[in-house]
Write a protein that holds these residues in place. Structure first.
Motif, mmCIF file in Angstrom:
data_model
loop_
_atom_site.group_PDB
_atom_site.id
_atom_site.type_symbol
_atom_site.label_atom_id
_atom_site.label_comp_id
_atom_site.label_asym_id
_atom_site.label_seq_id
_atom_site.Cartn_x
_atom_site.Cartn_y
_atom_site.Cartn_z
ATOM 1 N N ARG A 136 5.755 0.891 -1.355
ATOM 2 C CA ARG A 136 5.000 0.914 -0.100
ATOM 3 C C ARG A 136 4.714 -0.512 0.387
ATOM 4 O O ARG A 136 4.822 -0.807 1.576
ATOM 5 N N TYR A 189 7.853 -1.911 1.868
ATOM 6 C CA TYR A 189 8.104 -1.319 3.184
ATOM 7 C C TYR A 189 7.234 -1.978 4.246
ATOM 8 O O TYR A 189 7.689 -2.246 5.362
ATOM 9 N N THR A 211 -2.266 -3.110 1.524
ATOM 10 C CA THR A 211 -1.625 -2.653 0.298
ATOM 11 C C THR A 211 -2.648 -2.179 -0.724
ATOM 12 O O THR A 211 -3.853 -2.282 -0.513
#
Length: 172
Positions: free
Chosen positions: A37, A40, A64
């Motif tokens: 994640r 990305y 994050t």
């Protein structure tokens, strides 16, 4: 009465040990997903925000997982201060300082270190492709881990209960 309390304590200890080992195993998988994640987000900042790499790292720090924030903040601060001459040195040092004690799976560290070697001096398109390649590698590791993690979680939970019951039978 004391025997019953002792038996219950042994069983509780065995079950809690099994569940704690299963939780640690599950955390390996969750870290991989959180790392994917994070990459990305970094790729999106570079691709759609046209943000330079140091600013993109600083921008995703707040978005994050908590365990990756110190790593991203340290990397962004060192890149902004221009204390180091190359991105790969800053990235690799931050990975070793901040992520090595936190990440359980060593394959994730190797992927991040190899990504840091090539990403810093490339143009935007190549940075996106390098991050995309790292994401693919992490997805492969996660795919390989999924079945293993599920089996290990079941095994740890049942072994904790089984060994505690075996110990109770031996002691009685």
């Amino acid at each position: 009465m004391l025997k019953i309390i002792g038996v219950l304590m042994i069983i509780a200890a065995g079950v809690s040990f099994g569940f704690s080992k299963a939780e640690k195993e599950q955390k390996r998988l969750e870290q991989g997903i959180a790392l994917k994640r994070m990459l990305y987000l970094l790729q999106g900042e570079i691709r759609y925000g046209f943000t330079p790499l140091p600013e993109a790292i600083a921008a995703i720090a707040g978005k994050t997982a908590e365990e990756f924030r110190p790593f991203l903040i340290q990397t962004a601060k060192q890149l902004e201060s221009h204390a180091e001459e190359s991105f790969s040195r800053v990235w690799n040092q931050a990975v070793r300082d901040q992520l090595k004690p936190q990440i359980i799976e060593t394959e994730f560290l190797e992927i991040l270190l190899s990504m840091g070697e090539t990403i810093g001096y490339l143009d935007q398109e190549m940075q996106e492709k390098t991050i995309g390649f790292a994401i693919e590698q992490i997805e492969d590791v996660i795919f390989q881990m999924k079945d293993q993690v599920i089996k290990n979680c079941r095994m740890y939970r049942s072994l904790g209960l089984s060994f505690s019951l075996l110990l109770v039978i031996i002691l009685i």
